[in-house]
Write a protein that holds these residues in place. Sequence first.
Motif, PDB file in Angstrom:
ATOM      1  N   LEU A   1     -47.628  -5.395 -19.143  1.00 46.86           N
ATOM      2  CA  LEU A   1     -46.753  -6.401 -19.744  1.00 46.86           C
ATOM      3  C   LEU A   1     -45.863  -7.066 -18.705  1.00 46.86           C
ATOM      4  O   LEU A   1     -45.602  -8.273 -18.792  1.00 46.86           O
ATOM      5  CB  LEU A   1     -45.909  -5.770 -20.854  1.00 46.86           C
ATOM      6  N   HIS A   2     -45.411  -6.308 -17.718  1.00 46.64           N
ATOM      7  CA  HIS A   2     -44.570  -6.898 -16.669  1.00 46.64           C
ATOM      8  C   HIS A   2     -45.343  -7.914 -15.822  1.00 46.64           C
ATOM      9  O   HIS A   2     -44.746  -8.845 -15.276  1.00 46.64           O
ATOM     10  CB  HIS A   2     -43.952  -5.831 -15.780  1.00 46.64           C
ATOM     11  N   LEU A   3     -46.647  -7.762 -15.722  1.00 42.62           N
ATOM     12  CA  LEU A   3     -47.454  -8.764 -15.014  1.00 42.62           C
ATOM     13  C   LEU A   3     -47.446 -10.096 -15.767  1.00 42.62           C
ATOM     14  O   LEU A   3     -47.463 -11.166 -15.167  1.00 42.62           O
ATOM     15  CB  LEU A   3     -48.890  -8.279 -14.841  1.00 42.62           C
ATOM     16  N   ILE A   4     -47.432 -10.022 -17.089  1.00 43.76           N
ATOM     17  CA  ILE A   4     -47.469 -11.219 -17.926  1.00 43.76           C
ATOM     18  C   ILE A   4     -46.069 -11.794 -18.134  1.00 43.76           C
ATOM     19  O   ILE A   4     -45.877 -13.010 -18.088  1.00 43.76           O
ATOM     20  CB  ILE A   4     -48.099 -10.882 -19.299  1.00 43.76           C
ATOM     21  N   ILE A   5     -45.102 -10.909 -18.362  1.00 47.74           N
ATOM     22  CA  ILE A   5     -43.727 -11.331 -18.655  1.00 47.74           C
ATOM     23  C   ILE A   5     -42.788 -10.529 -17.741  1.00 47.74           C
ATOM     24  O   ILE A   5     -42.188  -9.535 -18.168  1.00 47.74           O
ATOM     25  CB  ILE A   5     -43.376 -11.102 -20.142  1.00 47.74           C
ATOM     26  N   PRO A   6     -42.677 -10.928 -16.485  1.00 47.31           N
ATOM     27  CA  PRO A   6     -41.934 -10.117 -15.508  1.00 47.31           C
ATOM     28  C   PRO A   6     -40.442  -9.985 -15.794  1.00 47.31           C
ATOM     29  O   PRO A   6     -39.810  -9.040 -15.330  1.00 47.31           O
ATOM     30  CB  PRO A   6     -42.189 -10.833 -14.187  1.00 47.31           C
ATOM     31  N   PHE A   7     -39.878 -10.886 -16.559  1.00 43.42           N
ATOM     32  CA  PHE A   7     -38.437 -10.864 -16.820  1.00 43.42           C
ATOM     33  C   PHE A   7     -38.075 -10.044 -18.061  1.00 43.42           C
ATOM     34  O   PHE A   7     -36.903  -9.890 -18.392  1.00 43.42           O
ATOM     35  CB  PHE A   7     -37.896 -12.283 -16.975  1.00 43.42           C
ATOM     36  N   ALA A   8     -39.061  -9.508 -18.757  1.00 42.96           N
ATOM     37  CA  ALA A   8     -38.801  -8.742 -19.975  1.00 42.96           C
ATOM     38  C   ALA A   8     -38.247  -7.363 -19.636  1.00 42.96           C
ATOM     39  O   ALA A   8     -38.602  -6.754 -18.633  1.00 42.96           O
ATOM     40  CB  ALA A   8     -40.079  -8.579 -20.782  1.00 42.96           C
ATOM     41  N   LYS A   9     -37.393  -6.878 -20.501  1.00 48.58           N
ATOM     42  CA  LYS A   9     -36.921  -5.503 -20.418  1.00 48.58           C
ATOM     43  C   LYS A   9     -37.762  -4.701 -21.403  1.00 48.58           C
ATOM     44  O   LYS A   9     -37.867  -5.063 -22.572  1.00 48.58           O
ATOM     45  CB  LYS A   9     -35.444  -5.407 -20.774  1.00 48.58           C
ATOM     46  N   LEU A  10     -38.374  -3.625 -20.930  1.00 49.11           N
ATOM     47  CA  LEU A  10     -39.233  -2.809 -21.777  1.00 49.11           C
ATOM     48  C   LEU A  10     -38.664  -1.401 -21.880  1.00 49.11           C
ATOM     49  O   LEU A  10     -38.137  -0.864 -20.906  1.00 49.11           O
ATOM     50  CB  LEU A  10     -40.647  -2.735 -21.185  1.00 49.11           C
ATOM     51  N   GLU A  11     -38.798  -0.827 -23.075  1.00 42.26           N
ATOM     52  CA  GLU A  11     -38.341   0.540 -23.296  1.00 42.26           C
ATOM     53  C   GLU A  11     -39.332   1.277 -24.180  1.00 42.26           C
ATOM     54  O   GLU A  11     -39.877   0.712 -25.124  1.00 42.26           O
ATOM     55  CB  GLU A  11     -36.970   0.545 -23.962  1.00 42.26           C
ATOM     56  N   HIS A  12     -39.562   2.532 -23.853  1.00 40.07           N
ATOM     57  CA  HIS A  12     -40.360   3.424 -24.691  1.00 40.07           C
ATOM     58  C   HIS A  12     -39.413   3.935 -25.774  1.00 40.07           C
ATOM     59  O   HIS A  12     -38.412   4.568 -25.486  1.00 40.07           O
ATOM     60  CB  HIS A  12     -40.888   4.574 -23.829  1.00 40.07           C
ATOM     61  N   ILE A  13     -39.722   3.613 -27.026  1.00 42.86           N
ATOM     62  CA  ILE A  13     -38.842   3.978 -28.142  1.00 42.86           C
ATOM     63  C   ILE A  13     -39.624   4.790 -29.169  1.00 42.86           C
ATOM     64  O   ILE A  13     -40.818   5.026 -29.015  1.00 42.86           O
ATOM     65  CB  ILE A  13     -38.222   2.724 -28.796  1.00 42.86           C
ATOM     66  N   GLY A  14     -38.955   5.169 -30.228  1.00 42.52           N
ATOM     67  CA  GLY A  14     -39.599   5.891 -31.310  1.00 42.52           C
ATOM     68  C   GLY A  14     -39.648   7.383 -31.037  1.00 42.52           C
ATOM     69  O   GLY A  14     -39.204   7.875 -30.005  1.00 42.52           O
ATOM     70  N   SER A  15     -40.211   8.120 -31.976  1.00 40.14           N
ATOM     71  CA  SER A  15     -40.198   9.579 -31.870  1.00 40.14           C
ATOM     72  C   SER A  15     -40.971  10.096 -30.665  1.00 40.14           C
ATOM     73  O   SER A  15     -40.643  11.151 -30.130  1.00 40.14           O
ATOM     74  CB  SER A  15     -40.745  10.210 -33.150  1.00 40.14           C
ATOM     75  N   SER A  16     -41.969   9.364 -30.208  1.00 36.94           N
ATOM     76  CA  SER A  16     -42.722   9.841 -29.040  1.00 36.94           C
ATOM     77  C   SER A  16     -41.892   9.792 -27.758  1.00 36.94           C
ATOM     78  O   SER A  16     -42.256  10.405 -26.760  1.00 36.94           O
ATOM     79  CB  SER A  16     -44.021   9.047 -28.863  1.00 36.94           C
ATOM     80  N   SER A  17     -40.783   9.087 -27.774  1.00 34.51           N
ATOM     81  CA  SER A  17     -39.919   9.023 -26.593  1.00 34.51           C
ATOM     82  C   SER A  17     -38.846  10.105 -26.592  1.00 34.51           C
ATOM     83  O   SER A  17     -38.110  10.243 -25.624  1.00 34.51           O
ATOM     84  CB  SER A  17     -39.248   7.647 -26.502  1.00 34.51           C
ATOM     85  N   VAL A  18     -38.767  10.867 -27.674  1.00 41.66           N
ATOM     86  CA  VAL A  18     -37.753  11.913 -27.812  1.00 41.66           C
ATOM     87  C   VAL A  18     -38.368  13.250 -27.391  1.00 41.66           C
ATOM     88  O   VAL A  18     -39.310  13.725 -28.042  1.00 41.66           O
ATOM     89  CB  VAL A  18     -37.241  12.005 -29.267  1.00 41.66           C
ATOM     90  N   PRO A  19     -37.878  13.861 -26.307  1.00 40.44           N
ATOM     91  CA  PRO A  19     -38.455  15.130 -25.855  1.00 40.44           C
ATOM     92  C   PRO A  19     -38.445  16.190 -26.963  1.00 40.44           C
ATOM     93  O   PRO A  19     -37.444  16.390 -27.639  1.00 40.44           O
ATOM     94  CB  PRO A  19     -37.544  15.548 -24.701  1.00 40.44           C
ATOM     95  N   GLY A  20     -39.601  16.786 -27.170  1.00 38.85           N
ATOM     96  CA  GLY A  20     -39.720  17.858 -28.143  1.00 38.85           C
ATOM     97  C   GLY A  20     -39.924  17.429 -29.586  1.00 38.85           C
ATOM     98  O   GLY A  20     -40.002  18.269 -30.468  1.00 38.85           O
ATOM     99  N   ALA A  21     -40.033  16.134 -29.827  1.00 42.84           N
ATOM    100  CA  ALA A  21     -40.157  15.653 -31.208  1.00 42.84           C
ATOM    101  C   ALA A  21     -41.591  15.767 -31.728  1.00 42.84           C
ATOM    102  O   ALA A  21     -42.547  15.499 -31.021  1.00 42.84           O
ATOM    103  CB  ALA A  21     -39.713  14.198 -31.306  1.00 42.84           C
ATOM    104  N   ILE A  22     -41.702  16.162 -32.978  1.00 40.87           N
ATOM    105  CA  ILE A  22     -42.978  16.114 -33.676  1.00 40.87           C
ATOM    106  C   ILE A  22     -43.190  14.657 -34.077  1.00 40.87           C
ATOM    107  O   ILE A  22     -42.258  13.974 -34.482  1.00 40.87           O
ATOM    108  CB  ILE A  22     -42.955  17.040 -34.901  1.00 40.87           C
ATOM    109  N   SER A  23     -44.419  14.165 -33.947  1.00 41.92           N
ATOM    110  CA  SER A  23     -44.652  12.731 -34.110  1.00 41.92           C
ATOM    111  C   SER A  23     -46.055  12.446 -34.618  1.00 41.92           C
ATOM    112  O   SER A  23     -46.933  13.300 -34.565  1.00 41.92           O
ATOM    113  CB  SER A  23     -44.446  12.059 -32.749  1.00 41.92           C
TER     114      SER A  23
END
Length: 59
Positions: free
Chosen positions: A24-46
């Motif tokens: 995505l940064h290759l296409i939109i280099p100025f975007a801010k990206l974040e991994h969100i949701g339960s898969s980004s929470v250490p130890g979370a069932i998802s």
Amino acid sequence: MKLHSPENYQAELAKRYERVAASLHLIIPFAKLEHIGSSSVPGAISKADLDVCMIVSGE
């Protein structure tokens, strides 16, 4: 809906997020990206899906 324990999905989704973010940064280099949701929470069932937040300026 099937839920997954963290040891079965989190490492792979962290790697997948890095690949997706790099692409995505290759296409939109100025975007801010974040991994969100339960898969980004250490130890979370998802559902083991990858959620990505993209923030871009409205200007």
